[in-house]
Design an enzyme around this catalytic site. Sequence first.
Site, PDB file in Angstrom:
ATOM      1  N   ASP A 162       0.822  -1.087   0.025  1.00 19.51           N
ATOM      2  CA  ASP A 162       0.056   0.042   0.067  1.00 19.51           C
ATOM      3  C   ASP A 162       1.065   1.194  -0.079  1.00 19.51           C
ATOM      4  OD1 ASP A 162      -2.293   1.435  -0.052  1.00 19.51           O
ATOM      5  OD2 ASP A 162      -3.065   0.527   1.809  1.00 19.51           O
ATOM      6  N   GLU A 163       0.399   2.405  -0.164  1.00 23.87           N
ATOM      7  CA  GLU A 163       1.075   3.706  -0.427  1.00 23.87           C
ATOM      8  C   GLU A 163       1.507   4.055   0.965  1.00 23.87           C
ATOM      9  OE1 GLU A 163      -1.783   3.715  -0.150  1.00 23.87           O
ATOM     10  OE2 GLU A 163      -2.836   5.924  -0.546  1.00 23.87           O
TER      11      GLU A 163
ATOM     12  N   THR B 230      -6.955   0.321   7.705  1.00 24.92           N
ATOM     13  CA  THR B 230      -7.327  -0.670   6.526  1.00 24.92           C
ATOM     14  C   THR B 230      -6.151  -1.716   6.380  1.00 24.92           C
ATOM     15  OG1 THR B 230      -8.043   1.563   5.384  1.00 24.92           O
ATOM     16  CG2 THR B 230      -7.256  -0.230   4.218  1.00 24.92           C
TER      17      THR B 230
ATOM     18  N   ASP C  17      -1.181   5.061   7.778  1.00 32.69           N
ATOM     19  CA  ASP C  17      -1.597   6.120   8.353  1.00 32.69           C
ATOM     20  C   ASP C  17      -2.242   5.648   9.651  1.00 32.69           C
ATOM     21  OD1 ASP C  17      -2.601   8.658   8.894  1.00 32.69           O
ATOM     22  OD2 ASP C  17      -4.276   8.478   7.719  1.00 32.69           O
ATOM     23  N   THR C  18      -3.527   5.408   9.882  1.00 37.16           N
ATOM     24  CA  THR C  18      -4.042   4.842  10.945  1.00 37.16           C
ATOM     25  C   THR C  18      -3.831   3.369  11.183  1.00 37.16           C
ATOM     26  OG1 THR C  18      -6.269   4.083  10.088  1.00 37.16           O
ATOM     27  CG2 THR C  18      -6.040   6.691  10.623  1.00 37.16           C
ATOM     28  N   ARG C  19      -3.503   2.777  10.318  1.00 40.49           N
ATOM     29  CA  ARG C  19      -3.212   1.326   9.976  1.00 40.49           C
ATOM     30  C   ARG C  19      -4.576   0.464  10.080  1.00 40.49           C
ATOM     31  NH1 ARG C  19       1.907  -0.384  13.614  1.00 40.49           N
ATOM     32  NH2 ARG C  19       2.658   0.617  11.851  1.00 40.49           N
TER      33      ARG C  19
ATOM     34  N   TYR D 236       0.590  12.636  -3.199  1.00 36.82           N
ATOM     35  CA  TYR D 236       1.298  11.697  -4.314  1.00 36.82           C
ATOM     36  C   TYR D 236       0.947  12.343  -5.801  1.00 36.82           C
ATOM     37  CZ  TYR D 236       1.601   8.369  -0.460  1.00 36.82           C
ATOM     38  OH  TYR D 236       2.354   7.957   0.947  1.00 36.82           O
TER      39      TYR D 236
ATOM     40  N   TRP E 284       0.233  15.666   5.694  1.00 38.30           N
ATOM     41  CA  TRP E 284      -0.525  15.170   4.368  1.00 38.30           C
ATOM     42  C   TRP E 284       0.339  15.011   3.309  1.00 38.30           C
ATOM     43  CZ3 TRP E 284      -4.808  12.609   4.072  1.00 38.30           C
ATOM     44  CH2 TRP E 284      -5.491  12.446   2.796  1.00 38.30           C
ATOM     45  N   ILE E 285       0.511  13.694   2.641  1.00 40.47           N
ATOM     46  CA  ILE E 285       1.234  13.437   1.741  1.00 40.47           C
ATOM     47  C   ILE E 285       0.607  13.671   0.487  1.00 40.47           C
ATOM     48  CG2 ILE E 285       3.011  11.597   0.714  1.00 40.47           C
ATOM     49  CD1 ILE E 285       2.500  10.096   3.412  1.00 40.47           C
TER      50      ILE E 285
HETATM   51  P1  G4P Z   1      -3.844   2.591   6.652  1.00 38.93           P
HETATM   52  O1  G4P Z   1      -4.437   1.238   7.339  1.00 38.93           O
HETATM   53  O2  G4P Z   1      -3.011   2.419   5.490  1.00 38.93           O
HETATM   54  O3  G4P Z   1      -3.205   3.481   7.825  1.00 38.93           O
HETATM   55  O4  G4P Z   1      -5.092   3.625   6.158  1.00 38.93           O
HETATM   56  P2  G4P Z   1      -6.410   4.222   6.669  1.00 38.93           P
HETATM   57  O5  G4P Z   1      -7.364   3.289   6.935  1.00 38.93           O
HETATM   58  O6  G4P Z   1      -5.795   5.022   7.803  1.00 38.93           O
HETATM   59  O7  G4P Z   1      -6.767   5.137   5.631  1.00 38.93           O
HETATM   60  C1  G4P Z   1      -5.933   5.558   4.589  1.00 38.93           C
HETATM   61  C2  G4P Z   1      -6.711   6.089   3.553  1.00 38.93           C
HETATM   62  O8  G4P Z   1      -6.506   7.471   3.578  1.00 38.93           O
HETATM   63  C3  G4P Z   1      -6.418   5.733   2.125  1.00 38.93           C
HETATM   64  O9  G4P Z   1      -7.082   6.103   1.123  1.00 38.93           O
HETATM   65  C4  G4P Z   1      -5.134   6.505   2.068  1.00 38.93           C
HETATM   66  O10 G4P Z   1      -4.703   6.318   0.652  1.00 38.93           O
HETATM   67  C5  G4P Z   1      -5.271   7.660   2.797  1.00 38.93           C
HETATM   68  N1  G4P Z   1      -4.350   8.714   3.298  1.00 38.93           N
HETATM   69  C6  G4P Z   1      -3.952   8.452   4.456  1.00 38.93           C
HETATM   70  N2  G4P Z   1      -2.876   9.479   4.684  1.00 38.93           N
HETATM   71  C7  G4P Z   1      -2.768   9.997   3.458  1.00 38.93           C
HETATM   72  C8  G4P Z   1      -1.828  10.999   2.889  1.00 38.93           C
HETATM   73  O11 G4P Z   1      -1.029  11.768   3.779  1.00 38.93           O
HETATM   74  N3  G4P Z   1      -1.836  11.634   1.809  1.00 38.93           N
HETATM   75  C9  G4P Z   1      -2.865  10.947   0.797  1.00 38.93           C
HETATM   76  N4  G4P Z   1      -2.745  11.065  -0.374  1.00 38.93           N
HETATM   77  N5  G4P Z   1      -3.634   9.728   1.146  1.00 38.93           N
HETATM   78  C10 G4P Z   1      -3.615   9.407   2.542  1.00 38.93           C
HETATM   79  P3  G4P Z   1      -8.263   5.024   0.940  1.00 38.93           P
HETATM   80  O12 G4P Z   1      -9.797   5.599   1.275  1.00 38.93           O
HETATM   81  O13 G4P Z   1      -7.943   3.678   1.219  1.00 38.93           O
HETATM   82  O14 G4P Z   1      -8.210   4.999  -0.800  1.00 38.93           O
HETATM   83  P4  G4P Z   1      -6.956   5.246  -1.743  1.00 38.93           P
HETATM   84  O15 G4P Z   1      -6.826   6.848  -1.995  1.00 38.93           O
HETATM   85  O16 G4P Z   1      -6.012   4.323  -1.485  1.00 38.93           O
HETATM   86  O17 G4P Z   1      -7.881   5.019  -3.091  1.00 38.93           O
HETATM   87 MG    MG Z   2      -4.543   3.444   0.254  1.00 34.28          MG
END
Ligand code: G4P
Ligand code: MG
Length: 178
Positions: free
Chosen positions: A96-97, A104, A100-102, A156, A153-154
């Site tokens: 995953d990229e 997902t 964050d909160t871990r 990408y 906030w990153i």
């Molecule tokens: P985690 O387990 O990987 O920590 O994920 P968490 O549930 O905290 O939620 C992560 C969601 O928030 C992901 O998007 C992730 O891409 C996005 N996110 C968290 N921090 C950042 C950040 O600093 N920059 C950006 N650009 N995104 C962040 P998602 O809803 O799962 O969807 P997707 O964007 O991957 O499609």
């Molecule tokens: Mg993601």
Amino acid sequence: MSDEKYYVTYNTIHNAVKRLSEKVLESGFDPDLIVAIGSGGFIPARIMKTFINRPIFAVGISYYGVDNRHLESPQKIQWIDEVEQKLTGKKILLIDEVDDTRATLSYCVKELLRHEPEEIAVLVIHNKKKKKDAEFPPEIKRYFPAKEIDDRWIKYPWDAEDIEDHDQCEKSMKEHNA
Ligand code: G4P
Ligand code: MG
């Protein structure tokens, strides 16, 4: 969380994935397959395939609803049901990229563990140094973050509407921090 955004370019990500691929193999982990968590994990996973050529399975998990607020728990948007049995006994590199909160990531790990893989290693481009809402289960013995960063906030590159401007922002940020 700090207001200052943290910019990363495609090239930075490519190099980070290359370095990580070496670390993964040096650790003695030779994955049978890659699982990419979409959508943020798709491009890093594809880059990884250049260095560790394994099939990529994609899963979609969302922790945000349409109003950009956290759902009660992460939800599967897309899963690998028809090939679930292919995970059994296999070494999985989960990509995953961002960690964050871990929430997902750990949800995805737990779901994958139901299919009794031999091992799951977790790989992310960025790990945010913060208190996590969830932890990895003890089955996770290998964790490869390319970079540990403060809670910012990153930005990408795949989210950029103007990629030249985005790249310039990374350059300015690096000059500013030099
Ligand atoms: P985690 O387990 O990987 O920590 O994920 P968490 O549930 O905290 O939620 C992560 C969601 O928030 C992901 O998007 C992730 O891409 C996005 N996110 C968290 N921090 C950042 C950040 O600093 N920059 C950006 N650009 N995104 C962040 P998602 O809803 O799962 O969807 P997707 O964007 O991957 O499609
Ligand atoms: Mg993601």
